[in-house]
Design an enzyme around this catalytic site. Structure first.
Site, PDB file in Angstrom:
ATOM      1  N   ASP A 160       5.837   2.643   7.225  1.00  0.00           N
ATOM      2  CA  ASP A 160       4.375   2.300   6.686  1.00  0.00           C
ATOM      3  C   ASP A 160       3.529   3.075   5.850  1.00  0.00           C
ATOM      4  OD1 ASP A 160       1.907   0.811   7.078  1.00  0.00           O
ATOM      5  OD2 ASP A 160       1.213   1.773   9.082  1.00  0.00           O
ATOM      6  N   ASP A 219       4.074  -5.179   3.829  1.00  0.00           N
ATOM      7  CA  ASP A 219       3.491  -3.999   4.479  1.00  0.00           C
ATOM      8  C   ASP A 219       4.437  -3.932   5.824  1.00  0.00           C
ATOM      9  OD1 ASP A 219       2.071  -2.008   5.598  1.00  0.00           O
ATOM     10  OD2 ASP A 219       0.261  -3.048   5.566  1.00  0.00           O
ATOM     11  N   GLU A 243      -5.567   1.921   2.015  1.00  0.00           N
ATOM     12  CA  GLU A 243      -5.260   0.691   3.037  1.00  0.00           C
ATOM     13  C   GLU A 243      -5.454   1.108   4.448  1.00  0.00           C
ATOM     14  OE1 GLU A 243      -3.163  -1.955   5.607  1.00  0.00           O
ATOM     15  OE2 GLU A 243      -2.921  -0.032   5.485  1.00  0.00           O
ATOM     16  N   GLU A 244      -5.209   2.235   4.803  1.00  0.00           N
ATOM     17  CA  GLU A 244      -5.199   2.636   6.052  1.00  0.00           C
ATOM     18  C   GLU A 244      -6.589   2.993   6.616  1.00  0.00           C
ATOM     19  OE1 GLU A 244      -2.997   2.230   7.850  1.00  0.00           O
ATOM     20  OE2 GLU A 244      -0.760   2.915   7.188  1.00  0.00           O
ATOM     21  N   HIS A 275       0.642  -1.257  -0.064  1.00  0.00           N
ATOM     22  CA  HIS A 275       0.290  -0.138  -0.024  1.00  0.00           C
ATOM     23  C   HIS A 275       0.853   1.125   0.012  1.00  0.00           C
ATOM     24  CE1 HIS A 275       0.078   1.491   4.328  1.00  0.00           C
ATOM     25  NE2 HIS A 275       0.015   0.214   4.576  1.00  0.00           N
TER      26      HIS A 275
END
Length: 519
Positions: free
Chosen positions: A295, A356, A327-328, A283
């Site tokens: 991240d 990830d 994604e988050e 992501h």
């Protein structure tokens, strides 16, 4: 980071030569120098992409979150690199509900006994006595507080309370008041929409009160549509607000909650059988709070470097590199992608590899447990996921590098692929979880401390990367791309003709990449 990354990646890609020649079934003379190709993946290339993502975040209010200019610039950078390398690039648009808290909320009891409650700041700092709920609207309201079907003291088990779950709970509610609700048996969104329909100008939903359900609940309203301010509060805060027979409170939130569009970036290799797709993904979006360099700049930079350097390799199978958005916010990009694949295209996708957070500062080298061989009771992946796990285990074993398993817990973009029955696997170096003494013995670092103490925070920047972890994992990604890109027998049921199966059965029996893990 630089020297560590360069040394580590040099060791990782050099060791790849020990396992790659055995990994591709078929005559060795027909295949290119796989170890040599792996060594084209370099530390400066990964560094270049990480630093560019940091520059993009710095130029865009410190974030690369979906729906922001920082993510749009990240998308354009990645798509540009892939197009220049020669990939067929698709920028896939999809709608999503964007949310941002613009300032710290306020909650005050005006009367009786005036008191100001401690807020939770929007940057995911330490929890206060209340917090703005995701997808709350903005508002500044001072009004009487009205209790709605509270269960005090709380019931004996979680979800005993039904406060606000039915429109009938608001019979007699005075429009213009602020509703005080209790967590329980239905979604926060249901409670908030019922309160809104009854004429509430604001909502406070406090935690239910049983063990494990007492702290401030940073909940979500699951999307746009709530037009009044909504906050979650601790049980103690709710109990205190409920105590007076009548009171007046002030509630203020300042947010953006609206429908927006964001994009996945999908890149297909020019070569390879389109009926046998090997898909790798990471992501690209960060949290609003920070640049998201671990991240998940780490996974994005690693697969981008692998894609760039292997672009001109005439693979037997088609490689597809995927950079997911949102994604988050709940795997929205990968969910949209998989949901819009035809049944035929799902069948062509032979495996999915997810990366990830592969450079956590206090890392552990974690391989997704494809078959629950760790016996944690977590769901196993579809058939073939165990083979992917064993390939990564063999890579680390070849380096004499320890590794541990990690569950398919649904927290990253492998989730929609597993749900579609596609074999999946990947690597992870840890997030907010705490490193164990056993992991300290294997990987160094500090037991009792989070793998990434900057997880989802502003400090997840270019200095928040462990070069050795990133190097080892980048080498593993390059190895997997080459093995599966050229592999005749991909994970999952063997669909090759019987003559091919018989011809390769004997060599495959000595192919250590399918052997047992050292864990």
């Amino acid at each position: 980071m630089r020297n560590t990354l360069r040394r580590g990646l040099g060791v990782a890609t050099a060791a790849v030569g020990l396992m790659l020649p055995l990994a591709v079934a078929g005559p060795a003379a027909a295949d290119p120098d796989l170890a040599g190709l792996a060594r084209t993946v370099t530390a400066p290339g990964v560094e270049k992409h990480l630093r560019k993502l940091q520059q993009i975040a710095t130029a865009n209010n410190g974030t690369r979150a979906a729906g922001t200019p920082g993510h749009a610039a990240s998308r354009d950078y990645v798509a540009g690199v892939l197009k220049k390398a020669g990939y067929k690039v698709t920028v896939q648009a999809f709608p999503f509900d964007f949310f941002m808290e613009l300032s710290t909320a306020a909650l005050q009891r005006v009367s009786p006994d005036p008191r100001t409650f401690t807020p939770t700041p929007p940057d995911n700092g330490s929890l206060g006595e209340f917090a703005t709920m995701t997808y709350s609207s903005s508002g500044d309201v001072t009004a009487p507080l009205q209790k709605v079907d509270l269960l005090l003291p709380p019931g004996p088990t979680p979800s005993s309370s039904t406060s606000g779950c039915e429109a009938a709970d608001f019979a007699g509610f005075t429009p213009g008041n602020i509703a005080l609700l209790q967590r329980g048996s239905c979604d926060y969104r249901v409670k908030a929409l019922n309160a809104q329909a009854a004429g509430a100008r604001g909502v406070i939903i406090f935690n239910e009160g049983q063990p494990g359900r007492t702290e401030t609940n940073r909940g979500t309203l699951l999307g746009v549509g709530v037009t009044i301010p909504v906050v979650g509060a601790s049980f103690a805060t709710g109990e205190e607000l409920a105590r007076p027979a009548s009171s007046v409170v002030r509630l203020r939130t300042e947010t953006v909650s609206e429908a927006r569009t964001t994009h996945n970036v999908i890149a297909d290799s020019r070569w390879g059988d389109p009926n046998k797709v090997v898909q790798l993904g990471a992501h690209l979006d960060s949290m609003l709070a920070g640049p998201g360099i671990n991240d998940n700049g780490s996974g994005s930079a690693a697969i981008l470097e692998v894609a760039e350097k292997l672009a001109k390799v005439p693979f037997r199978n088609k490689l597809r590199f995927s950079f997911w958005s949102a994604e988050e916010l709940g795997l929205l990009g990968s969910e949209y992608y998989v949901a819009n694949l035809s049944a035929a295209d799902k069948a062509k996708t032979k495996l999915y590899l997810n990366f990830d957070m592969v450079g956590s500062p206090n890392y552990a080298l974690k391989i997704y447990d494809g078959d629950d061989s760790d016996a944690t009771g977590a769901p196993a992946g579809p058939p073939g996921s165990d083979e992917i796990e064993k390939l990564f285990a063999k890579y680390f074993d070849t380096l004499r590098q320890g590794h541990v398993g990690t569950d398919f817990d649904g927290r990253s973009d492998y989730g929609p692929f597993i749900d579609a029955g596609i074999p999946a696997g990947g690597l992870f170096t840890g997030a907010e979880g705490v490193k164990t003494p056993a992991e300290q013995a294997l990987f160094g670092g500090t037991a009792g401390v989070a793998y990434d103490s900057c997880y989802h925070q502003a400090c997840d920047d270019i200095n928040n990367i462990n070069g050795k972890a990133l190097a080892l994992n980048t080498g593993a990604i390059a190895t997997a791309a080459l093995i599966y890109g050229f592999g005749r027998d991909l994970p999952g049921p063997d669909t090759r003709p019987a003559t091919v199966t018989a011809r390769t059965a004997a060599p495959a029996a000595h192919d250590d990449h399918t052997g047992a893990s050292s864990r």
